[in-house]
Design a protein around this motif. Structure first.
Motif, PDB file in Angstrom:
ATOM      1  N   PHE A  16      -3.353  -8.291  10.643  1.00 44.70           N
ATOM      2  CA  PHE A  16      -3.183  -6.743   9.841  1.00 44.70           C
ATOM      3  C   PHE A  16      -2.172  -6.202  10.421  1.00 44.70           C
ATOM      4  O   PHE A  16      -1.087  -5.523   9.960  1.00 44.70           O
ATOM      5  CB  PHE A  16      -4.486  -6.148   9.717  1.00 44.70           C
ATOM      6  N   GLY A  17      -2.400  -5.859  11.940  1.00 49.27           N
ATOM      7  CA  GLY A  17      -1.417  -5.066  12.772  1.00 49.27           C
ATOM      8  C   GLY A  17      -0.234  -5.841  12.855  1.00 49.27           C
ATOM      9  O   GLY A  17       1.060  -5.158  12.578  1.00 49.27           O
ATOM     10  N   LEU A  20       2.067  -5.356   9.679  1.00 48.69           N
ATOM     11  CA  LEU A  20       2.694  -4.004   9.620  1.00 48.69           C
ATOM     12  C   LEU A  20       3.967  -3.830  10.492  1.00 48.69           C
ATOM     13  O   LEU A  20       4.873  -3.104  10.427  1.00 48.69           O
ATOM     14  CB  LEU A  20       1.725  -2.879  10.221  1.00 48.69           C
ATOM     15  N   ALA A 141      -1.410  -6.567   4.727  1.00 43.65           N
ATOM     16  CA  ALA A 141      -0.694  -5.438   5.447  1.00 43.65           C
ATOM     17  C   ALA A 141       0.689  -5.228   5.117  1.00 43.65           C
ATOM     18  O   ALA A 141       1.163  -4.000   4.840  1.00 43.65           O
ATOM     19  CB  ALA A 141      -0.721  -5.816   6.930  1.00 43.65           C
ATOM     20  N   VAL A 144       0.234  -3.060   1.715  1.00 47.88           N
ATOM     21  CA  VAL A 144      -0.220  -1.935   2.063  1.00 47.88           C
ATOM     22  C   VAL A 144       0.935  -1.303   2.545  1.00 47.88           C
ATOM     23  O   VAL A 144       1.233  -0.054   2.228  1.00 47.88           O
ATOM     24  CB  VAL A 144      -1.270  -1.879   2.886  1.00 47.88           C
ATOM     25  N   GLY A 145       1.695  -1.555   3.459  1.00 47.65           N
ATOM     26  CA  GLY A 145       2.823  -0.938   4.088  1.00 47.65           C
ATOM     27  C   GLY A 145       3.820  -0.641   3.190  1.00 47.65           C
ATOM     28  O   GLY A 145       4.516   0.362   3.216  1.00 47.65           O
ATOM     29  N   VAL A 156       1.472   5.659   8.990  1.00 50.37           N
ATOM     30  CA  VAL A 156       0.712   4.513   8.387  1.00 50.37           C
ATOM     31  C   VAL A 156       0.861   3.154   9.152  1.00 50.37           C
ATOM     32  O   VAL A 156       0.069   2.269   9.446  1.00 50.37           O
ATOM     33  CB  VAL A 156       1.805   4.313   7.273  1.00 50.37           C
ATOM     34  N   GLY A 160      -2.201   1.989  11.138  1.00 51.88           N
ATOM     35  CA  GLY A 160      -2.933   0.646  10.893  1.00 51.88           C
ATOM     36  C   GLY A 160      -2.967  -0.235  12.068  1.00 51.88           C
ATOM     37  O   GLY A 160      -4.001  -1.031  12.114  1.00 51.88           O
TER      38      GLY A 160
END
Length: 385
Positions: A16-17, A20, A141, A144-145, A156, A160
């Protein structure tokens, strides 16, 4: 919570990281007032640090820490590092913090891969089904990003990544597994000598297979660097480009979900062979595909070119390396792949300036060379998971 779910959550938290970081961290640096050349240098820094950190830190973790302790400690350090980026400005302070952060952040992948392979070896889960949650989190991600970056880009993106690493630290600390070194003491006592692990990791057959994995993975360099640009020049819109990238990751997830059954039938050698052949076909056809449907058909091969190659490589290393060397072996493999990928990226940049055909045809040659090395490795013994 079953152990396989905890390992799956580690992959999800990390990727997830990463989902982003890769597309949006350059925006964070630009928001901080850094120029294009400075941003390029800072983006290259984690790749360079990882080449040294992955094998070294993974080996130290194998020797001195439980896998969960290592993941918790590294996640906490990386979490603090990304948090420190809120407090620094300018090129050199940012470079110093990013370098220190990368020392802890990069090794999380090989250590988690070794942990997942260990869980599978003990019958506690399937590697592919654990790893697929990382791919799903990566896509989430991205989405979302893409929706949230703007005025609060740094909050953000960095927030995140920090949230994912915090989850990783908590889950890692709760893992019950003992140190690999302790668990494998009886196996080590039965080994021919104390250098057995190192001898296996530097055996010609082992290095040939890892080099084959590295070449096939490195052949994705032109795709990662220039596919969006190439498709845009072919007349596709930004939404279509995003969907095409997502389609590739979906095929990867599907393969991971079936990895246990497929791997049991064809072994790591079969997975690697399919990955190499598919990569040759994909990159030869890539510059010739100009319409949405043809490009989409080629994107369906991503599950083989990346997914099968990744699964085959992790399975091969897990089978060949003694348990007490598992993290170090995955670290060595990731370093070899990283060096080849960095070199291929530089090559792709030079060739793409001459046109898409030279760049992607060169990538097909890399994948073909990887397939040839895989065949040569059969002289030393066929790799099977």
């Amino acid at each position: 919570m079953p152990l396989r779910y905890r390992v799956a959550s580690l992959f999800a938290a990390y990727f997830f990281g990463l989902g982003l970081f890769l597309p949006f961290f350059p925006l964070v640096l630009a928001e901080a007032g850094l120029g294009a050349a400075e941003i390029g240098s800072l983006l290259a820094l984690p790749l360079l640090i990882r080449l040294v950190a992955n094998p070294l830190v993974s080996a130290l973790a194998d020797r001195y820490l439980r896998p969960g302790q290592a993941i918790a400690l590294l996640s906490a350090v990386a979490c603090a590092g990304f948090g420190a980026l809120f407090l620094v400005s300018g090129f050199w302070p940012t470079a110093l913090v990013l370098a220190a952060t990368s020392l802890a952040w990069g090794p999380l992948v090989p250590i988690s891969d070794a942990l997942a392979a260990r869980v599978q070896r003990r019958g506690g889960g399937d590697y592919g089904r654990m790893r697929l949650w990382g791919s799903i989190a990566f896509v989430v991600a991205n989405l979302v990003g893409g929706l949230l970056v703007g005025t609060w880009t740094s909050a953000v993106v960095l927030g995140g990544i920090i949230a994912g690493l915090a989850v990783s630290a908590v889950v890692g600390w709760c893992l019950p597994l003992a140190r690999l070194r302790d668990e494998s003491a009886s196996e080590e006592a039965q080994a021919p000598g104390p250098g057995r692990g190192a001898a296996i990791l530097y055996a010609p057959s082992f290095l040939l297979v890892i080099a084959a994995v590295g070449l096939v993975q490195a052949s994705h360099a032109a795709y990662y660097a220039f596919s969006a640009l190439y498709w845009s020049q072919a007349g596709l819109g930004g939404t279509q480009v995003g969907l095409l990238w997502g389609l590739g990751v979906v095929t990867e997830v599907l393969l991971f979900s079936m990895a246990g059954r497929i791997g049991a039938r064809i072994g790591s050698g079969g997975l690697l062979a399919f990955g190499a052949v598919a990569a040759v076909v994909r990159w030869l056809a890539f510059p010739l595909a100009l319409d949405l449907w043809t490009i989409s058909a080629l994107q369906l091969l991503h599950g083989l070119t990346f997914g099968a190659t990744h699964l085959g490589g992790v399975a091969y290393v897990a089978r060949m390396a003694p348990p007490q060397w598992a993290g170090a072996a995955q670290g060595i493999a990731s370093t070899i792949v990283g060096v080849m990928s960095a070199t291929a990226t530089a090559l792709a940049g030079l060739l793409y300036a001459q046109g898409a055909e030279p760049a992607f045809f060169a990538m097909a040659c890399l994948a073909g060379l990887g397939g040839a090395l895989l065949c040569v490795s059969l002289l030393w013994g066929r790799p099977r998971a």
